[in-house]
Design a protein around this motif. Structure first.
Motif, short mmCIF file in Angstrom:
data_model
loop_
_atom_site.label_atom_id
_atom_site.label_comp_id
_atom_site.label_asym_id
_atom_site.label_seq_id
_atom_site.Cartn_x
_atom_site.Cartn_y
_atom_site.Cartn_z
N ILE A 67 5.56 11.12 -1.13
CA ILE A 67 4.55 10.48 -1.99
C ILE A 67 4.58 11.07 -3.40
O ILE A 67 4.71 12.27 -3.58
N ASP A 68 4.48 10.17 -4.34
CA ASP A 68 4.52 10.55 -5.75
C ASP A 68 3.11 10.94 -6.18
O ASP A 68 2.24 10.08 -6.36
N LYS A 121 12.62 11.18 -5.01
CA LYS A 121 12.80 12.00 -3.82
C LYS A 121 13.49 11.26 -2.69
O LYS A 121 13.94 11.86 -1.72
N LYS A 142 1.21 9.29 -8.91
CA LYS A 142 0.63 7.95 -8.72
C LYS A 142 -0.61 7.96 -7.85
O LYS A 142 -1.33 6.98 -7.79
N VAL A 143 -0.80 9.06 -7.12
CA VAL A 143 -1.88 9.04 -6.12
C VAL A 143 -2.52 10.42 -5.99
O VAL A 143 -1.83 11.45 -6.03
N SER A 155 -4.06 5.84 -7.49
CA SER A 155 -4.60 5.48 -6.18
C SER A 155 -5.26 6.70 -5.57
O SER A 155 -4.94 7.84 -5.92
N ASP A 167 4.43 1.56 -2.91
CA ASP A 167 4.11 1.85 -4.31
C ASP A 167 3.87 3.33 -4.54
O ASP A 167 3.93 3.81 -5.67
N LEU A 168 3.55 4.04 -3.47
CA LEU A 168 3.21 5.47 -3.62
C LEU A 168 4.43 6.37 -3.52
O LEU A 168 4.35 7.56 -3.79
N ILE A 169 5.54 5.79 -3.09
CA ILE A 169 6.69 6.64 -2.79
C ILE A 169 7.43 7.03 -4.06
O ILE A 169 7.60 6.22 -4.98
N ASP A 170 7.80 8.28 -4.09
CA ASP A 170 8.48 8.84 -5.25
C ASP A 170 9.98 8.56 -5.11
O ASP A 170 10.67 9.19 -4.30
N THR A 171 10.45 7.63 -5.90
CA THR A 171 11.85 7.23 -5.78
C THR A 171 12.80 8.28 -6.35
O THR A 171 14.02 8.14 -6.26
N GLN A 188 0.83 -1.21 0.00
CA GLN A 188 0.00 0.00 0.00
C GLN A 188 0.85 1.25 0.00
O GLN A 188 0.53 2.24 -0.64
N LEU A 189 1.92 1.19 0.76
CA LEU A 189 2.68 2.42 0.98
C LEU A 189 3.83 2.61 -0.01
O LEU A 189 3.99 3.67 -0.59
N VAL A 237 -5.35 4.29 1.99
CA VAL A 237 -4.96 4.13 0.58
C VAL A 237 -5.91 3.15 -0.06
O VAL A 237 -5.94 1.97 0.32
#
Lengths: 78, 78
Positions: B26-27, A30, B30-31, B3, A24-28, A21-22, B61
Motif C-alpha cells: 500500500i502506498d 513496490k 495515498k492512504v 483515503s 488505487d492504494l497499491i504502490d506501483t 477500492q484496493l 477503505v
C-alpha cells in the motif's frame, strides 16, 4: 525486488468495487501489478486455479492468494 | 485527499499473512492506514461491526469493507 501481483476478476460488481477500492492504494513502485479478466482471458483460468484462486476477485501476491469478498466462484467462469 | 483505511485483524495466522502480503504494497502517500487488533482493542469492535466487518482480516477503505480470506468471525472476538 518488486513484488509480482495479479488481480483476477470477472467484471462482476463485487470485482469492480474491489478493484477500485484496493488497486488505487497499491504502490506501483513496490509491485508489478497485472489485472486479468478471467471471463475474457479464459486461457489464464488454468494458471489461476493452479495458484489456488477459488473465487474472484482475488489478488495473488508473489504466489499467495488473497480472496477479497466474493463475486463469483472460479468454476462459474469456465 | 488521502483515503482512510483500517486493517482489522486478530493476530490469527491468516491475518498475519494477509497483513504482510497486502499492507506492504500500500502506498502510504495515498492512504492513511491504521492497523487495529480487535482481540486487544475490544473497544473498537462495535465500530467495526457498524462498518460491516463480519470477519477478520478485513480492510475498510473509505467505509467500504474488503473481507480478505477468512481468519475468524468477528463474533468470535467479542
Amino acid at each position: 525486488m518488486k513484488s509480482q501481483a495479479v488481480f483476477y476478476h470477472a467484471g462482476c460488481p463485487v470485482c469492480v468495487a474491489a478493484e477500485h477500492q484496493l488497486l488505487d492504494l497499491i504502490d506501483t513502485d513496490k509491485v508489478n501489478l497485472e489485472v486479468v479478466h478471467l471471463g475474457e482471458s479464459k486461457n489464464r483460468l488454468a494458471a489461476a486455479k493452479t495458484q489456488g484462486v477459488k473465487s474472484v476477485p482475488a489478488l495473488v501476491v508473489d504466489g499467495q492468494v488473497l480472496h477479497i469478498n466474493f463475486g463469483a466462484a472460479i468454476e462459474a467462469l469456465e
